[in-house]
Motif scaffolding. Sequence first.
Motif, mmCIF file in Angstrom:
data_model
loop_
_atom_site.group_PDB
_atom_site.id
_atom_site.type_symbol
_atom_site.label_atom_id
_atom_site.label_comp_id
_atom_site.label_asym_id
_atom_site.label_seq_id
_atom_site.Cartn_x
_atom_site.Cartn_y
_atom_site.Cartn_z
ATOM 1 N N SER A 1 0.841 -1.145 0.084
ATOM 2 C CA SER A 1 0.056 -0.035 0.125
ATOM 3 C C SER A 1 0.801 1.262 -0.010
ATOM 4 O O SER A 1 0.293 2.357 -0.506
ATOM 5 C CB SER A 1 -0.925 0.087 1.169
ATOM 6 N N HIS A 2 2.160 1.133 0.593
ATOM 7 C CA HIS A 2 2.716 2.254 0.731
ATOM 8 C C HIS A 2 4.312 2.253 0.127
ATOM 9 O O HIS A 2 4.951 1.069 0.437
ATOM 10 C CB HIS A 2 2.990 2.850 2.074
ATOM 11 N N TYR A 3 4.755 3.254 -0.776
ATOM 12 C CA TYR A 3 6.066 2.988 -1.306
ATOM 13 C C TYR A 3 6.851 3.440 -0.243
ATOM 14 O O TYR A 3 6.604 4.452 0.627
ATOM 15 C CB TYR A 3 6.047 4.123 -2.509
ATOM 16 N N LEU B 1 9.271 4.525 2.924
ATOM 17 C CA LEU B 1 8.846 4.606 4.211
ATOM 18 C C LEU B 1 9.492 3.405 5.265
ATOM 19 O O LEU B 1 8.814 2.692 5.905
ATOM 20 C CB LEU B 1 7.312 4.692 4.670
ATOM 21 N N PRO C 1 4.725 16.279 7.628
ATOM 22 C CA PRO C 1 3.795 17.074 7.203
ATOM 23 C C PRO C 1 2.529 16.411 6.508
ATOM 24 O O PRO C 1 2.624 15.325 6.338
ATOM 25 C CB PRO C 1 4.650 17.734 6.041
ATOM 26 N N PRO C 2 1.297 17.201 6.162
ATOM 27 C CA PRO C 2 0.364 16.653 5.429
ATOM 28 C C PRO C 2 0.703 15.930 4.052
ATOM 29 O O PRO C 2 1.510 16.372 3.335
ATOM 30 C CB PRO C 2 -0.565 17.853 5.091
ATOM 31 N N GLY D 1 1.355 10.280 4.161
ATOM 32 C CA GLY D 1 0.561 8.835 4.238
ATOM 33 C C GLY D 1 0.408 8.502 5.542
ATOM 34 O O GLY D 1 0.410 7.395 5.839
ATOM 35 N N LYS D 2 0.429 9.399 6.489
ATOM 36 C CA LYS D 2 0.112 9.154 7.880
ATOM 37 C C LYS D 2 -0.980 8.411 8.149
ATOM 38 O O LYS D 2 -1.324 7.227 8.768
ATOM 39 C CB LYS D 2 0.251 10.502 8.770
ATOM 40 N N THR D 3 -2.271 9.029 7.643
ATOM 41 C CA THR D 3 -3.587 8.307 7.940
ATOM 42 C C THR D 3 -3.753 6.988 6.904
ATOM 43 O O THR D 3 -4.129 6.237 7.520
ATOM 44 C CB THR D 3 -4.709 9.563 7.203
ATOM 45 N N TYR E 1 8.703 14.023 0.989
ATOM 46 C CA TYR E 1 9.424 12.937 -0.152
ATOM 47 C C TYR E 1 10.183 14.042 -0.957
ATOM 48 O O TYR E 1 9.964 15.224 -1.205
ATOM 49 C CB TYR E 1 8.267 12.188 -0.877
ATOM 50 N N ILE F 1 6.188 7.143 -6.301
ATOM 51 C CA ILE F 1 4.827 6.771 -5.636
ATOM 52 C C ILE F 1 3.812 6.853 -6.695
ATOM 53 O O ILE F 1 2.849 6.283 -6.758
ATOM 54 C CB ILE F 1 4.809 7.879 -4.534
ATOM 55 N N HIS G 1 2.068 3.725 -7.256
ATOM 56 C CA HIS G 1 0.670 3.551 -6.332
ATOM 57 C C HIS G 1 -0.570 4.687 -6.961
ATOM 58 O O HIS G 1 -1.611 4.164 -7.149
ATOM 59 C CB HIS G 1 1.143 4.215 -4.999
ATOM 60 N N LEU G 2 -0.156 5.884 -6.952
ATOM 61 C CA LEU G 2 -1.363 7.087 -7.292
ATOM 62 C C LEU G 2 -1.676 6.639 -8.601
ATOM 63 O O LEU G 2 -3.147 6.537 -8.692
ATOM 64 C CB LEU G 2 -0.761 8.365 -7.225
ATOM 65 N N VAL H 1 2.220 13.936 -1.068
ATOM 66 C CA VAL H 1 1.717 13.665 -2.357
ATOM 67 C C VAL H 1 0.288 13.819 -2.528
ATOM 68 O O VAL H 1 -0.306 13.419 -3.518
ATOM 69 C CB VAL H 1 2.017 12.192 -2.750
ATOM 70 N N ARG H 2 -0.342 14.580 -1.613
ATOM 71 C CA ARG H 2 -1.825 14.566 -1.739
ATOM 72 C C ARG H 2 -2.342 15.460 -2.810
ATOM 73 O O ARG H 2 -3.036 15.407 -3.710
ATOM 74 C CB ARG H 2 -2.507 15.231 -0.672
ATOM 75 N N GLU I 1 -1.526 13.959 -5.962
ATOM 76 C CA GLU I 1 -2.772 12.871 -6.303
ATOM 77 C C GLU I 1 -4.117 13.529 -6.961
ATOM 78 O O GLU I 1 -4.626 13.172 -7.954
ATOM 79 C CB GLU I 1 -2.949 12.042 -4.925
HETATM 80 P P1 ADP Z 1 -1.567 12.253 5.702
HETATM 81 O O1 ADP Z 1 -2.382 11.654 6.536
HETATM 82 O O2 ADP Z 1 0.121 12.334 6.180
HETATM 83 O O3 ADP Z 1 -1.790 13.780 5.529
HETATM 84 P P2 ADP Z 1 -2.429 10.498 3.635
HETATM 85 O O4 ADP Z 1 -2.326 9.457 4.331
HETATM 86 O O5 ADP Z 1 -3.694 11.197 3.705
HETATM 87 O O6 ADP Z 1 -1.565 11.732 4.371
HETATM 88 O O7 ADP Z 1 -1.951 10.527 2.165
HETATM 89 C C1 ADP Z 1 -2.408 11.173 1.070
HETATM 90 C C2 ADP Z 1 -2.375 10.612 -0.068
HETATM 91 O O8 ADP Z 1 -1.071 10.204 -0.532
HETATM 92 C C3 ADP Z 1 -2.998 9.101 0.219
HETATM 93 O O9 ADP Z 1 -3.867 9.255 -1.035
HETATM 94 C C4 ADP Z 1 -2.027 8.199 0.063
HETATM 95 O O10 ADP Z 1 -2.479 6.754 -0.493
HETATM 96 C C5 ADP Z 1 -0.537 8.918 -0.567
HETATM 97 N N1 ADP Z 1 0.370 8.491 -0.184
HETATM 98 C C6 ADP Z 1 1.188 9.254 0.609
HETATM 99 N N2 ADP Z 1 2.482 8.429 0.738
HETATM 100 C C7 ADP Z 1 2.500 7.602 0.053
HETATM 101 C C8 ADP Z 1 3.220 6.300 0.065
HETATM 102 N N3 ADP Z 1 4.550 6.408 0.531
HETATM 103 N N4 ADP Z 1 3.033 5.534 -0.990
HETATM 104 C C9 ADP Z 1 1.662 5.498 -1.822
HETATM 105 N N5 ADP Z 1 1.088 6.445 -1.468
HETATM 106 C C10 ADP Z 1 1.184 7.390 -0.653
#
Ligand code: ADP
Length: 760
Positions: A310-312, A314, A344-345, A348-350, A481, A489, A493-494, A529-530, A533
């Motif tokens: 799910s995540h690149y 990290l 930072p926002p 990928g935290k959430t 990143y 990413i 992923h995206l 990467v929000r 995306e």
């Molecule tokens: P945060 O909670 O840190 O603000 P999010 O978890 O909401 O960020 O991530 C925002 C978007 O970026 C999501 O769609 C997530 O899938 C994508 N994303 C962020 N980091 C990665 C990663 N390392 N690999 C794949 N997708 C990522």
Amino acid sequence: MKKYNLPVILLNGIVLLPHNTLKLEFDSKNLDNNVIDMALLFHDNYILVVSEYSENTKIGVLSKLENILQLPNGNTRVDLKGIRRLNIIEFLNFKSNDPLESIVSEIELEKIENEDIIINKLKKELKSYVNNIPYISNGVLSLIDKETSLDKFTDLVVPNIINNKNRIFEYLNNISPIGRGEMLLKDIYEEKQMFQIERNLDMKVKKELDENQKEFILREKMKMIKEELGDSSKDNDLDKLKKRINELDCPKKIKDKLNYELNRYESCVSMSPELNIIRDYIEWLLSLPWNIYTNDNNNLKQVKKSLDESHYGLKEVKNRIIEYLAVNQMSNNKNGSIVCLVGPPGVGKTTLAISIAKAINRNFVQISVGGIRDESEIIGHRRTYVGANPGRIISSMKKAKSNNPLFLIDEVDKMSSDYKGDPTSCLLSILDKEQNKYFSDNYIEEEYDLSNVFFILTANYIENIPEPLKDRLEIINLSGYTEYEKLDIAIKHLIPKIINKNGLNKDFIYIDNDTILKIIRNYTKEAGVRELERQIDKIIRKIVTQIVVNNIKLNKIIINEQNLNKYLGKEKYKYNEKTKEQVGVVNGLAYTPFGGDVLPIEVNYYKGKGNLILTGSLGDVMKESASIALSYLKANHKYYKINYEMFNNDIHIHVPEGAIKKDGPSAGLALTLAILSALTNLKIPSDLAMTGEITLRGHALEIGGLKEKSIGALRSGIKKIIIPFDNDITDLPKEVKNSIKFIKVKNFKELYKVINNGRI
Ligand code: ADP
């Protein structure tokens, strides 16, 4: 004036205006046939058309007979083509049986000034009139589209939009084109107004009808519901509640409480306001997952694999999470620390937390405590409070539908406290494994066990997490990143995620790496990467819309740098080529909510009283840094070859962009150098940036956020960064280290030497 004779045809009320054509059929027995003959034989097919005869009729229309057709029954069919108005001087033979004739003379046309302006005005009004009024055909617009003569314009328009015969007659008798133009304007205005009034009336009537109908339907429904329920509604409800309470899997204490409340509900009279309050409370107790659990997936290899999917990248973050899960398993969840993902926002935290929940097979719920001041938002209001409800913890547990969800608490660095209570200490007791077994919400009153919940917190700034909370947390940093990480990413992923979401084939869209980099550089400015995306999503949505709307069949769409702006519009961010050197401007580095960024610091001086002027929304700590910088330079002016008199000037420091708040001590070195540069004309390379706190003795102290800052610097084209000696660069991304030269200094003197000796 020249007079001449013309045969006359009387139309008995039908009005023919010049430039219009009328189709007529003449009876063979009728006198008019002779008139036609006369016109054909002696007047070159010309004839005078008179719409209505009276003593006062003074205007006729010179017309030409065209397309004359003898029908088998002897009748004649002709087209009468109106040409121009003529003055009628006299009618001849009116009382005899001979064909009617007239003596006519030409009408001299008046001179029209600004004819084109009048015509344009009329065209504009006519257009809006035709477009607004549904029953007028817009064919008339094409008739007059290129018309430049007001005379002809009015005659062409009138029969198309005026219905009233008498009014058309008035137009016929008005020989002035300007006069007719004015009449036309007036008529258009009046018609428009009439239409508006009619429409308003229509709407009013319709609304009244709708409302009546709505009321009627509602009343009918209410009647039916009342009939259906009768007095038995509460009894029914009671039976159902009893059944649900019996079936509920919960601690005995809760069941007792439920039965007690049910008795109160039963004895409550139907009209009592208490009734609903009790009913709601019972519903809440019934809907909480007291003894429902999901089974953990303890296979950490599998968990790691699904996080990788799910995540690149990290890598370190994932390892720390797996470690944490392993320790928790061993200690049977007795481990007291709580994971907090900081970064930072958009990094990928959430989504990482969601992935963890999925991987270990737990339900997922999330709340944000950002901006919360009042602890009752977290733990609810007492039932005695009007409109009381449980707080966010219990509300989320209801949503979780299990007693052991993964519970994400966002923005713990943005809580504040006031007289209504301290949300931080409230949160602490919720997170504490000793206390949270007995969590009590003000509304629910009964204890609810939160000890099986897997809490994860998130924050943007580690510095802003309240100290007592920070002590309890296992901080895991997720930094921004680099461009190439974002590229990866996006590719891995995206893009696949968005293509899949839109139901497209994975090979359908082709974007090359340079184009993705262009989106990253010129359409986004962020640590995560929000936004990236969102931009990719925008492109794909546009393509899908085009395909669906135009019903296109395509195998592949190529997006490249050339057609990118078709989808995303103009570039939002441009990175200017840096000028080579500058005086009085030094690049600092900041850690903003969008990740690291270059912060140019500008200094000017001018005749004054030695004041220090600071602008650009600087916080207290940054203001103090500026004072320290100035004091340090004053104390060491000889060393830096500053004429002391210079300090009698007013010194103005500005940090753009003025509306964005900036604070922290890390701009100390940059502030000092910017003042020095302004006062001594020292040239500073513009591809150089620096970060570091300065003391009054000129020492350079270690600062935080170097990783973010250096990524931001790379994005902005910085080539060299001066940092305090104690800052470590081993953890910085390879890409940054390859492109940026880092120079470590212990104090400001060293920094000065580096610049002055041209080592830069
Ligand atoms: P945060 O909670 O840190 O603000 P999010 O978890 O909401 O960020 O991530 C925002 C978007 O970026 C999501 O769609 C997530 O899938 C994508 N994303 C962020 N980091 C990665 C990663 N390392 N690999 C794949 N997708 C990522």
